[in-house]
Design a protein around this motif. Structure first.
Motif, PDB file in Angstrom:
ATOM      1  N   ARG B 348      37.414  43.920  21.651  1.00 36.14           N
ATOM      2  CA  ARG B 348      38.040  42.537  21.529  1.00 36.14           C
ATOM      3  C   ARG B 348      38.806  42.114  22.792  1.00 36.14           C
ATOM      4  NH1 ARG B 348      42.313  39.775  19.334  1.00 36.14           N
ATOM      5  NH2 ARG B 348      41.465  37.834  18.353  1.00 36.14           N
ATOM      6  N   PHE B 349      38.128  41.579  23.808  1.00 37.03           N
ATOM      7  CA  PHE B 349      38.642  41.098  25.068  1.00 37.03           C
ATOM      8  C   PHE B 349      38.253  40.101  25.712  1.00 37.03           C
ATOM      9  CE2 PHE B 349      35.141  44.149  25.422  1.00 37.03           C
ATOM     10  CZ  PHE B 349      34.402  43.657  26.738  1.00 37.03           C
ATOM     11  N   VAL B 350      38.655  39.470  26.667  1.00 36.58           N
ATOM     12  CA  VAL B 350      38.084  38.794  27.352  1.00 36.58           C
ATOM     13  C   VAL B 350      38.024  39.086  28.900  1.00 36.58           C
ATOM     14  CG1 VAL B 350      38.415  36.466  28.618  1.00 36.58           C
ATOM     15  CG2 VAL B 350      39.376  36.721  26.359  1.00 36.58           C
ATOM     16  N   ALA B 351      36.880  39.047  29.621  1.00 38.80           N
ATOM     17  CA  ALA B 351      36.893  39.467  31.092  1.00 38.80           C
ATOM     18  C   ALA B 351      36.326  38.205  31.841  1.00 38.80           C
ATOM     19  CB  ALA B 351      35.790  40.560  31.373  1.00 38.80           C
ATOM     20  N   ALA B 352      36.978  38.308  33.348  1.00 36.59           N
ATOM     21  CA  ALA B 352      36.537  37.233  34.236  1.00 36.59           C
ATOM     22  C   ALA B 352      35.515  37.937  35.087  1.00 36.59           C
ATOM     23  CB  ALA B 352      37.854  36.737  34.933  1.00 36.59           C
ATOM     24  N   CYS B 353      34.601  36.948  35.256  1.00 35.31           N
ATOM     25  CA  CYS B 353      33.552  37.354  36.268  1.00 35.31           C
ATOM     26  C   CYS B 353      33.426  36.743  37.752  1.00 35.31           C
ATOM     27  CB  CYS B 353      31.979  37.187  35.609  1.00 35.31           C
ATOM     28  SG  CYS B 353      31.996  37.529  34.024  1.00 35.31           S
ATOM     29  N   ARG B 354      33.608  37.475  38.748  1.00 32.12           N
ATOM     30  CA  ARG B 354      33.713  36.974  39.898  1.00 32.12           C
ATOM     31  C   ARG B 354      32.425  37.427  40.945  1.00 32.12           C
ATOM     32  NH1 ARG B 354      38.919  36.631  38.535  1.00 32.12           N
ATOM     33  NH2 ARG B 354      39.878  34.353  38.940  1.00 32.12           N
ATOM     34  N   ARG B 355      32.096  36.300  41.845  1.00 33.24           N
ATOM     35  CA  ARG B 355      31.288  36.906  42.816  1.00 33.24           C
ATOM     36  C   ARG B 355      31.832  36.486  44.268  1.00 33.24           C
ATOM     37  NH1 ARG B 355      25.494  37.206  42.839  1.00 33.24           N
ATOM     38  NH2 ARG B 355      24.718  36.840  44.915  1.00 33.24           N
ATOM     39  N   ASP B 356      32.223  37.644  45.162  1.00 31.93           N
ATOM     40  CA  ASP B 356      32.583  37.570  46.205  1.00 31.93           C
ATOM     41  C   ASP B 356      34.064  36.920  46.069  1.00 31.93           C
ATOM     42  OD1 ASP B 356      30.445  38.418  47.656  1.00 31.93           O
ATOM     43  OD2 ASP B 356      29.562  36.502  47.820  1.00 31.93           O
ATOM     44  N   GLY B 357      34.717  37.101  45.119  1.00 33.14           N
ATOM     45  CA  GLY B 357      35.998  36.631  44.648  1.00 33.14           C
ATOM     46  C   GLY B 357      36.138  35.139  44.281  1.00 33.14           C
ATOM     47  N   ARG B 358      34.930  34.637  43.995  1.00 31.91           N
ATOM     48  CA  ARG B 358      34.852  33.182  43.520  1.00 31.91           C
ATOM     49  C   ARG B 358      34.434  33.351  42.054  1.00 31.91           C
ATOM     50  NH1 ARG B 358      30.693  29.357  43.227  1.00 31.91           N
ATOM     51  NH2 ARG B 358      31.308  27.619  43.870  1.00 31.91           N
ATOM     52  N   LEU B 359      35.111  32.818  41.101  1.00 29.04           N
ATOM     53  CA  LEU B 359      34.903  32.541  39.745  1.00 29.04           C
ATOM     54  C   LEU B 359      33.547  32.362  39.467  1.00 29.04           C
ATOM     55  CD1 LEU B 359      36.513  33.036  36.946  1.00 29.04           C
ATOM     56  CD2 LEU B 359      36.849  30.656  36.875  1.00 29.04           C
ATOM     57  N   VAL B 360      32.800  32.807  38.649  1.00 30.32           N
ATOM     58  CA  VAL B 360      31.349  32.425  38.332  1.00 30.32           C
ATOM     59  C   VAL B 360      31.354  32.404  36.845  1.00 30.32           C
ATOM     60  CG1 VAL B 360      30.339  33.059  40.451  1.00 30.32           C
ATOM     61  CG2 VAL B 360      30.543  34.672  38.663  1.00 30.32           C
TER      62      VAL B 360
END
Ligand SMILES: Cc1cc2nc3c(=O)[nH]c(=O)nc-3n(C[C@H](O)[C@H](O)[C@H](O)COP(=O)(O)OP(=O)(O)OC[C@H]3O[C@@H](n4cnc5c(N)ncnc54)[C@H](O)[C@@H]3O)c2cc1C
Ligand code: SF4
Lengths: 62, 392
Positions: B348-360
């Motif tokens: 049960r969690f939220v994860a942030a997804c980034r590409r080259d440091g940029r939020l995608v």
């Protein structure tokens, strides 16, 4: 326009919250809360929210 | 003329009428049914919790259109503005919405014509698979994307033995973090997993009896579901002059490139979404079919331009093993996924997804509320919004 959410159909997907956070929100208990009456721009957004509700729980009535 | 009588086609037809289009409106679809909802096909309908009559799409019966059901478009002549159908009809049009969706990819050695081998896209597929699942069989699922995982979950709930064979890890498109969690879920629910493997040989002559994997492992099973992704349905557009490359290539307003008065929407459309970069994308999500159907209809009436640009923040969900995976943005683009709330152990969690440091994008198991701030940041175009300010 009146907003009616059928609580039996709603399974707390939150698509409506993502689409129109100024109209729909989850409260601290995780229950869905929403404005019962909206006009103009907001009514259009409420309709968008209704169309992306996966369970078809939101009804917008004049 | 709308070709494809499902989610995107229906929402396009509705929007055309809502915007005041008074002309003749025809919606053509290969299936015999009025538009119905596909997500339940691997979930509630397959499980037996809902029936065919419960999954009609809202609004299908109400929209003022002529439904040509059971009719398949076979060719498009753009200069004559005519659609030829498989049954030999020629239908002329002024404006066209292409909404033919996607169809399951196939594997050369697993032919769904062989009894016991299934694919899952239509109501009929789901009902037939359901009948077989009720006999507590051993089901082999080939492929481990969303549909493979959902069917594995449903089949386990129905008491079937389930084995999954997949080259890629579970839900690979959602990134390694989610793959790991999902693999653990599958294992906990007693699903036999063969990851990194392919089917080398199919056993059985007149019906499916099992497989031999590329490492020599022999698996006897009663049924196989082939769930190795979907491909856009563009065969009927070959040679029409439309630009086809993994979908119908469109501009940022969903108008087909290089032609007048033709738009595309849903699983079949590929367009550059200004929320991300200029690379055209194709999105196989329920919500996208709704929003893009509607957006494409507006473009058909008003033309391509700044007022009709379609720039959605994608959102997706999948239900399996009693929990719900939800995402906003495109986790598939990420090179880095970090847990920002909840706990991996509890799933049960939220994860942030980034590409080259940029939020995608952002993705969650069980915490849909946690996605909102990411969705807002993506919509506002705050690609590098730091976690600290987002969390406040
Ligand atoms: C089992 C399953 C589960 C899913 N679960 C989820 C989920 O949990 N969450 C999520 O976000 N998405 C899910 N999806 C994806 C979602 O259903 C699709 O993104 C959505 O259906 C796309 O809508 P569409 O109208 O673009 O295409 P489709 O629904 O594929 O419809 C296209 C229609 O066009 C018709 N057609 C094709 N070719 C022709 C032709 N030449 N002439 C006439 N008609 C034609 C087809 O018969 C079909 O009826 C799921 C899909 C499936 C199959
Ligand atoms: S989108 Fe529909 S199901 Fe989801 S929370 Fe809103 S009303 Fe409920």
């Amino acid at each position: 326009m009146r907003i009616i959410v059928d609580r039996d159909l709603c399974d707390l997907h939150g698509q409506c919250v993502l689409t129109a956070p100024d109209i729909f929100r989850f409260d601290d208990e995780g229950e869905l809360q929403y404005l019962p009456e909206v006009e103009g721009e907001m009514a259009a957004r409420a309709e968008s929210a209704a169309s992306v509700c996966p369970t078809g729980a939101i009804e917008i009535k004049p | 003329m709308v070709v494809g009588a499902s989610l995107a086609g229906l929402r396009a037809a509705e929007r055309l009428r809502k915007e005041g289009f008074r002309g003749e409106l025809i919606v053509m679809g290969s299936e015999e049914h009025l538009p119905y909802d596909r997500p339940p096909l691997s979930k509630e309908l397959l499980k037996g919790e809902r029936e065919a009559g419960d999954i009609a799409l809202r609004g299908g019966a109400e929209v003022d259109a002529e439904w040509l059901l059971g009719e398949t478009a076979a060719g498009l002549d753009l200069s004559a503005r005519v659609i030829r159908t498989e049954s030999g009809r020629a239908l002329s049009f002024d404006g066209l919405v292409i909404a033919t969706g996607s169809a399951p990819r196939r594997l050369p050695n697993l032919d769904p014509e062989l009894p016991g081998i299934f694919e899952l896209r239509t109501l009929e597929h789901s009902l037939e698979l359901r009948t077989h699942l009720r006999r507590s069989p051993h089901l082999l699922v080939v492929g481990c994307g969303f549909i493979g995982v959902e069917v594995a979950s449903t089949a386990r709930a129905l008491g079937a033995e389930v084995t999954v064979v997949s080259l890629d890890p579970p839900l690979a498109i959602a990134g390694e973090l989610i793959s790991g969690v999902c693999a653990a879920m599958l294992a906990d629910h007693g699903v036999n997993l063969h990851i990194g493997r392919t089917v080398a040989e199919v056993l059985g002559d007149d019906r499916f009896e099992g497989v031999v994997l590329d490492n020599g492992t022999r698996i006897e099973a009663d049924l196989a579901l082939v769930a190795v992704g979907a491909a856009p349905v563009t065969g009927w557009l070959e040679g029409s002059g439309l630009e086809l490359n993994n979908g119908v290539l469109c501009d940022s307003s969903c108008a087909a490139i290089g032609v007048e008065n033709v738009v595309a929407a849903g699983d079949v459309a590929r367009w550059p979404n200004p929320v991300f970069d200029s690379a055209p994308m194709r999105i196989e999500h329920w919500t996208n079919a709704v929003e893009q159907g509607s957006a494409a209809a507006l473009t058909l009436l008003n033309g391509s331009g700044p007022d009709t640009v379609y720039a959605p923040v994608p959102s997706f969900w999948s239900d399996h093993f009693g929990t719900r995976l939800q995402s906003v943005g495109l986790p598939a683009l990420a090179d880095e996924t970090t847990v920002v709330d909840g706990s991996l152990e509890e799933r049960r969690f939220v994860a942030a997804c980034r590409r080259d440091g940029r939020l995608v994008g952002a993705i969650t198991y069980g915490m849909p509320r946690g996605l909102l701030k990411y969705r807002l940041a993506l919509a506002r175009g705050e690609p590098s919004a730091p976690e600290a300010s987002l969390a406040s």
